[in-house]
Design a protein around this motif. Structure first.
Motif, PDB file in Angstrom:
ATOM      1  N   UNK A  78      -5.050   5.223 -10.313  1.00 47.68           N
ATOM      2  CA  UNK A  78      -5.547   4.151 -11.178  1.00 47.68           C
ATOM      3  C   UNK A  78      -5.684   2.843 -10.416  1.00 47.68           C
ATOM      4  N   UNK A  79      -6.600   1.966 -10.853  1.00 51.41           N
ATOM      5  CA  UNK A  79      -6.723   0.643 -10.231  1.00 51.41           C
ATOM      6  C   UNK A  79      -5.431  -0.161 -10.330  1.00 51.41           C
ATOM      7  N   UNK A  80      -4.697   0.001 -11.429  1.00 50.25           N
ATOM      8  CA  UNK A  80      -3.464  -0.754 -11.620  1.00 50.25           C
ATOM      9  C   UNK A  80      -2.401  -0.352 -10.599  1.00 50.25           C
ATOM     10  N   UNK A  81      -2.282   0.949 -10.372  1.00 48.60           N
ATOM     11  CA  UNK A  81      -1.318   1.442  -9.385  1.00 48.60           C
ATOM     12  C   UNK A  81      -1.698   0.967  -7.987  1.00 48.60           C
ATOM     13  N   UNK A  82      -2.989   0.974  -7.707  1.00 48.29           N
ATOM     14  CA  UNK A  82      -3.458   0.521  -6.393  1.00 48.29           C
ATOM     15  C   UNK A  82      -3.211  -0.970  -6.212  1.00 48.29           C
ATOM     16  N   UNK A  83      -3.465  -1.757  -7.265  1.00 46.60           N
ATOM     17  CA  UNK A  83      -3.246  -3.203  -7.189  1.00 46.60           C
ATOM     18  C   UNK A  83      -1.775  -3.527  -6.932  1.00 46.60           C
ATOM     19  N   UNK A  84      -0.864  -2.768  -7.554  1.00 47.35           N
ATOM     20  CA  UNK A  84       0.558  -3.002  -7.347  1.00 47.35           C
ATOM     21  C   UNK A  84       0.973  -2.669  -5.912  1.00 47.35           C
ATOM     22  N   UNK A  85       0.308  -1.691  -5.318  1.00 46.36           N
ATOM     23  CA  UNK A  85       0.634  -1.253  -3.964  1.00 46.36           C
ATOM     24  C   UNK A  85      -0.011  -2.135  -2.900  1.00 46.36           C
ATOM     25  N   UNK A  96     -11.485  -3.069  -5.951  1.00 49.62           N
ATOM     26  CA  UNK A  96     -10.225  -2.405  -6.273  1.00 49.62           C
ATOM     27  C   UNK A  96      -9.334  -2.245  -5.040  1.00 49.62           C
ATOM     28  N   UNK A  97      -9.920  -1.831  -3.915  1.00 44.73           N
ATOM     29  CA  UNK A  97      -9.137  -1.541  -2.715  1.00 44.73           C
ATOM     30  C   UNK A  97      -8.891  -2.804  -1.882  1.00 44.73           C
ATOM     31  N   UNK A  98      -9.814  -3.768  -1.937  1.00 45.14           N
ATOM     32  CA  UNK A  98      -9.747  -4.992  -1.144  1.00 45.14           C
ATOM     33  C   UNK A  98      -9.590  -4.685   0.354  1.00 45.14           C
ATOM     34  N   UNK A  99     -10.516  -3.904   0.918  1.00 46.27           N
ATOM     35  CA  UNK A  99     -10.397  -3.555   2.333  1.00 46.27           C
ATOM     36  C   UNK A  99     -10.802  -4.711   3.240  1.00 46.27           C
ATOM     37  N   UNK A 100     -10.301  -4.679   4.455  1.00 44.77           N
ATOM     38  CA  UNK A 100     -10.753  -5.597   5.502  1.00 44.77           C
ATOM     39  C   UNK A 100     -11.946  -5.003   6.246  1.00 44.77           C
TER      40      UNK A 100
END
Length: 288
Positions: free
Chosen positions: A4-11, A143-147
């Motif tokens: 989920x996006x929420x789990x990813x955001x927390x991580x 969602x991932x906010x990659x570099x």
């Protein structure tokens, strides 16, 4: 594995610099090359990254928005257990595999328009395709906010429109390109290759042979390149089953417009064709 996006955001704060490899699953040797490049970038970034860490994230999501009615969304190859094994073997840190409902919680009214460069070649034969691609890639980037994010040169037009989106929308992401991976006989790796019968697969080799013929004729200029490639495809059109060409084009690698007969510089020779019920694409970069 994150769903989920929420789990990813927390991580996300603990991941440091992130290198993202967006995929639709059915991972093959071409995807392994993308992951390998991402892993190299991760390992180089780790010593200087925030918190001393860097992370490879592979997303697995079959995006319904880029399939037109009648295309192969329902039968697109899916083998999630095998995909996880590939990711483990390749040293991936996080697999992000959201559901359709997580990515599209409601009707997707706002979409990313690819402009004129997304309405030629693939965009002409698959209307709305790049709109669907850019929309889901933008969502994954948010969602991932990659570099950094890694894409394959095999999907050259897709790579070009994604780079243009990142530039035009001021996204702080570096886009990396991995060279096309080919089977021993020259066929470009693709998840859709599993659709091909043995005879269809044999006939499909005409795509890579046509590109090689065009590349070999590069000293003759655009007219010679197109003629050499077309001759191979014309012969393949007489095979059984025939290779039915959607397009063969020699284009500018940034705009994907056809180059003139006196063009000099970087170019891409691109082809799309049907072999039986399977549509394949391929390309080769050239310097004229």
């Amino acid at each position: 594995m994150v769903r989920t996006p929420e789990e990813l955001a927390a991580m996300r704060p603990s991941l440091g610099e992130v290198v993202l490899v967006p995929t639709m699953g059915a991972l093959h040797s071409g995807h392994r090359r993308l992951i390998s490049l991402a892993r190299e970038k991760r390992d180089r970034a780790a010593p200087t990254a925030a918190h001393g860490s860097a992370t490879v994230v592979v997303s697995i999501f079959v995006n319904p928005l880029q399939f037109s009615p009648g295309e192969d969304y329902d039968r697109y190859p899916r083998d999630f257990a095998a995909d996880l094994e590939v990711c483990a073997e390749e040293g991936v840190d996080v697999v992000y595999a959201p559901s359709v409902e997580a990515v599209y919680p409601g009707e997707q009214i706002v979409r990313v328009d690819s402009g004129a460069m997304g309405r030629v070649l693939e965009g002409e034969f698959r209307p709305g395709f790049f709109e669907g691609v850019l929309t889901v890639v933008a969502k994954l980037f948010h969602m991932v906010q990659p570099d950094m994010a890694v894409f394959g040169q095999k999907d050259a037009q897709q790579l070009a429109v994604i780079r243009r989106m990142v530039r035009d929308l001021n996204m702080p992401i570096t886009i990396l390109a991995a060279p096309t991976v080919r089977e021993e006989d020259g066929l470009a790796t693709s998840s859709r290759n599993v659709y091909l019968s043995p005879q269809e697969r044999h006939n499909a080799l005409a795509l890579s042979r046509a590109l090689l013929a065009g590349a070999d004729a590069s000293v003759t200029g655009p007219i010679g390149i197109r003629s050499a490639a077309r001759a191979v495809l014309d012969e393949a059109a007489e095979a059984s089953p025939p290779v039915v060409v959607d397009y063969l084009a020699l284009v500018d690698p940034e705009t994907f417009t056809e180059v003139s007969s006196d063009y000099r510089g970087e170019a891409v020779l691109a082809v799309a064709a049907w072999v039986g019920d399977t549509r394949l694409i391929d390309n080769v970069p050239l310097t004229l």
